[in-house]
Design an enzyme around this catalytic site. Structure first.
Site, mmCIF file in Angstrom:
data_model
loop_
_atom_site.group_PDB
_atom_site.id
_atom_site.type_symbol
_atom_site.label_atom_id
_atom_site.label_comp_id
_atom_site.label_asym_id
_atom_site.label_seq_id
_atom_site.Cartn_x
_atom_site.Cartn_y
_atom_site.Cartn_z
ATOM 1 N N ALA A 102 -3.850 -0.761 0.044
ATOM 2 C CA ALA A 102 -2.626 -1.079 -0.689
ATOM 3 C C ALA A 102 -2.527 -0.237 -1.954
ATOM 4 C CB ALA A 102 -2.585 -2.567 -1.035
ATOM 5 N N TYR A 103 -3.620 -0.153 -2.694
ATOM 6 C CA TYR A 103 -3.638 0.654 -3.918
ATOM 7 C C TYR A 103 -3.351 2.121 -3.590
ATOM 8 C CZ TYR A 103 -5.249 2.480 -8.412
ATOM 9 O OH TYR A 103 -5.324 3.120 -9.623
#
Length: 248
Positions: free
Chosen positions: A154-155
């Site tokens: 996600a990051y």
């Protein structure tokens, strides 16, 4: 350290301004004659950061809320008189697990803050810059957005989105006096590391050819160049502070 007055008569909004890179950048802009409003979700930390940095004001808000960002931009304009600079430093890491185990709520929150929230901030502040015929925007991305870090999907995805968004916006504004660039730091000493297991920090350190984590002062120095008048012929691009990890 001796500073010049690069930011005399300039006014800035800094998101994630209560700690880390945001706070360090605010210190430098104020020290060089500028005015700053700090944005952060942590209201208590904002009060302490204002005292430490000499900021002109603070706004406690969640940047994933577009209406809050719109109101925060208007409030900041009222405090500052004008908005010349935006530094989007707010961000979170999310879960540290493989994709097939990634919690849906963590994925959504990372994208909402790191990418959607950054978009809301840029969207609301750019019109104020166009009114002035001048602006500098630094969107804080990451080497993870270039290379991808395992167990940080996600990051990594959100920061890749920041890079692509910055390239697009920079080209849209290239002839309008507003310069937009992204910073892609490798891991540096910051409170955000508390969100990660030590094994992940160790992995990221191992990828840096210089063999150490960065210092927040190193990235803040780059950001202050990016949002100064000196940065006049580079836009829609990325600036690297990665100790040799990324060279593109």
């Amino acid at each position: 350290m001796t500073y010049t007055n690069r930011f005399e008569n300039r006014s800035a909004i800094i998101t994630g301004g209560a700690s880390g890179l945001g706070k360090e950048t605010a210190k430098r802009i104020v020290a060089e004659g500028g005015k700053v409003v700090l944005w952060d979700l942590n209201a208590a930390a904002l009060e302490a950061a204002q005292a430490e940095t000499g900021a002109s004001g603070t706004v406690a808000l969640d940047i994933s809320n577009p209406e809050a960002v719109k109101a925060g931009a208007a409030q900041s304009k009222e405090i500052l008189g004008k908005i010349d600079i935006l530094v989007c430093s707010a961000g979170i890491t999310g879960a540290t697990v493989p994709v097939w185990e990634f919690p849906l709520d963590s994925w959504q929150r990372v994208i909402d803050i790191n990418l959607n929230g950054l978009f809301y901030c840029n969207r609301e502040v750019v019109p104020y810059m166009l009114e002035n015929g001048y602006g500098r925007i630094a969107n804080i991305a990451s080497v993870a957005g270039k290379e991808g870090n395992p167990n940080a999907s996600a990051y990594s995805a959100s920061k890749a989105g920041v890079i692509g968004f910055t390239k697009s916006l920079g080209k849209e504004l290239a002839g309008k006096g507003v310069i937009v660039n992204a910073l892609t730091p490798a891991t540096f000493e910051s409170p955000i590391l508390a969100q990660l297991p030590q094994s992940q920090v160790d992995y990221m350190r191992s990828k840096i050819p210089m063999g150490r984590l960065g210092f927040v002062e190193e990235s803040a120095s780059m950001v202050t160049f990016m949002v100064s008048e000196e940065c006049s012929f580079t836009t829609a691009s990325t600036f690297d502070t990665s100790g040799g990890r990324t060279t593109f």
